[in-house]
Structure formats: C-alpha cells, structure tokens
Design an enzyme around this catalytic site. Structure first.
Site, mmCIF file in Angstrom:
data_model
loop_
_atom_site.group_PDB
_atom_site.id
_atom_site.type_symbol
_atom_site.label_atom_id
_atom_site.label_comp_id
_atom_site.label_asym_id
_atom_site.label_seq_id
_atom_site.Cartn_x
_atom_site.Cartn_y
_atom_site.Cartn_z
ATOM 1 N N ARG A 1 -1.577 -5.993 -7.972
ATOM 2 C CA ARG A 1 -0.413 -6.810 -7.640
ATOM 3 C C ARG A 1 -0.159 -7.872 -8.683
ATOM 4 O O ARG A 1 0.973 -8.193 -8.999
ATOM 5 C CB ARG A 1 -0.619 -7.490 -6.282
ATOM 6 C CG ARG A 1 -0.623 -6.549 -5.128
ATOM 7 C CD ARG A 1 -1.023 -7.274 -3.894
ATOM 8 N NE ARG A 1 -2.344 -7.858 -4.124
ATOM 9 C CZ ARG A 1 -3.201 -8.186 -3.189
ATOM 10 N NH1 ARG A 1 -2.866 -8.048 -1.935
ATOM 11 N NH2 ARG A 1 -4.379 -8.674 -3.469
ATOM 12 N N HIS B 1 0.842 -1.208 0.000
ATOM 13 C CA HIS B 1 0.000 0.000 0.000
ATOM 14 C C HIS B 1 0.871 1.250 0.000
ATOM 15 O O HIS B 1 0.632 2.186 -0.759
ATOM 16 C CB HIS B 1 -0.891 0.054 1.248
ATOM 17 C CG HIS B 1 -1.937 -0.997 1.319
ATOM 18 N ND1 HIS B 1 -2.143 -1.744 2.456
ATOM 19 C CD2 HIS B 1 -2.864 -1.411 0.429
ATOM 20 C CE1 HIS B 1 -3.144 -2.584 2.245
ATOM 21 N NE2 HIS B 1 -3.595 -2.406 1.024
ATOM 22 N N SER C 1 -2.935 -7.478 2.869
ATOM 23 C CA SER C 1 -3.345 -7.349 4.274
ATOM 24 C C SER C 1 -3.734 -8.698 4.860
ATOM 25 O O SER C 1 -3.475 -8.968 6.035
ATOM 26 C CB SER C 1 -4.509 -6.356 4.400
ATOM 27 O OG SER C 1 -4.069 -5.059 4.104
ATOM 28 N N LYS D 1 -16.736 -6.520 5.573
ATOM 29 C CA LYS D 1 -15.526 -7.347 5.542
ATOM 30 C C LYS D 1 -15.074 -7.758 6.944
ATOM 31 O O LYS D 1 -14.119 -8.505 7.080
ATOM 32 C CB LYS D 1 -14.379 -6.589 4.869
ATOM 33 C CG LYS D 1 -14.534 -6.419 3.380
ATOM 34 C CD LYS D 1 -13.281 -5.764 2.819
ATOM 35 C CE LYS D 1 -13.317 -5.653 1.322
ATOM 36 N NZ LYS D 1 -12.060 -5.053 0.798
#
Length: 155
Positions: free
Chosen positions: A90, A17, A128, A41
C-alpha cells in the site's frame, strides 16, 4: 498453468485485498487466496468466518480458490505445488516489512518467488485494522469492504 498464492490474515477482507486479488487473477491462471490462521495475531474473526468472507467476495472470479492454512507459507506453497507468492504493497511503510518476509521465505525455499502488487490509489489506505477499528465503534465500513460481506460482518 501458472498459479500463485495470495496469503494473508484477511481479518476481514477489504476492498484493498479484493483489488490485489483481481489484479493477480488477470495475470495468473489460478490464484489461491490462502487465509492464515494467524493465532498469534489474535484475529477478530474466526478462520472459518474469514475464509467464508473471502469466498463470498470472490465468487465472480472463476480462477480464484480460497483456502485456510495454519502452517508455514513455504510449506503450504510446496503442498500446493506453487512457487509464486503475491503480496500487496500500500505504501512505502509496507515495503520494508514485506521485503523481510520475502527474503525469509526465499531462504526457507529458494524456488519461491514473491511478486508485489499495489492496489489502486482509492484502496491504498485501507487496512483490516482500520476496518476493525471502524467496526468496533459501530461505524460505516461500506466503502472499505466488499458489499457482499457487509451482512456477514454484522453477524
């Protein structure tokens, strides 16, 4: 002044990030890192703590502002007067999901542009969820997250 929004859950903020934030900060006059509440989430860290960690990680970046939000991204962007969103990619697996989100946002507000940035190769594997998994097993995340937040992660 050209500004952008980099939205995400940042649960927690990672070196990946931070890599994208730094890249955006070189391109735009102002980068608003928008930390989403994302209650659906079920984040590991509270919104306040996630905002704090991103702020700690970006203190040296003078053109970066960190805020929390809990509404639609397009509504948040309109309220900021910003029509450019940054998203990190990514791997190819991210692309399809991010493309769908970008198209959905464009349908909701046709002036919204999405710009995709890639982190460096050394940060491309970091997510994460990987950090949370390592943390849950009391593993060392010092190479995965900004060093400034290591103590905050423990607290």
């Amino acid at each position: 002044m050209k500004a952008c929004i980099y939205p995400g859950t940042f649960d927690p903020v990672t070196n990946g990030h931070l890599d994208v934030i730094k890249r955006a900060a070189k391109i735009f006059d102002k980068v608003i890192v928008a930390v989403a509440a994302s209650e659906s989430k079920q984040p590991y860290f509270s919104l306040a703590r996630r905002v704090e960690m991103v702020k700690i990680s970006t203190t040296d970046l003078k053109n970066v502002e960190v805020v929390g939000f809990d509404n639609l991204l397009v509504d948040f962007a309109k309220s900021c007067g910003v029509n450019i969103v940054i998203r990190g990619l990514r791997a190819v697996s991210d692309f399809e999901y991010e493309l769908q989100i970008g198209y959905a946002n464009a349908v909701l507000w046709d002036e919204l542009e999405t710009v995709y940035l890639m982190p460096s190769l050394q940060n491309a594997f970091i997510s994460s969820s990987i950090v949370r998994s390592v943390l849950s097993h009391n593993g060392d995340v010092s190479k995965l997250v900004p060093s400034e937040i290591l103590e905050t992660l423990k607290g």
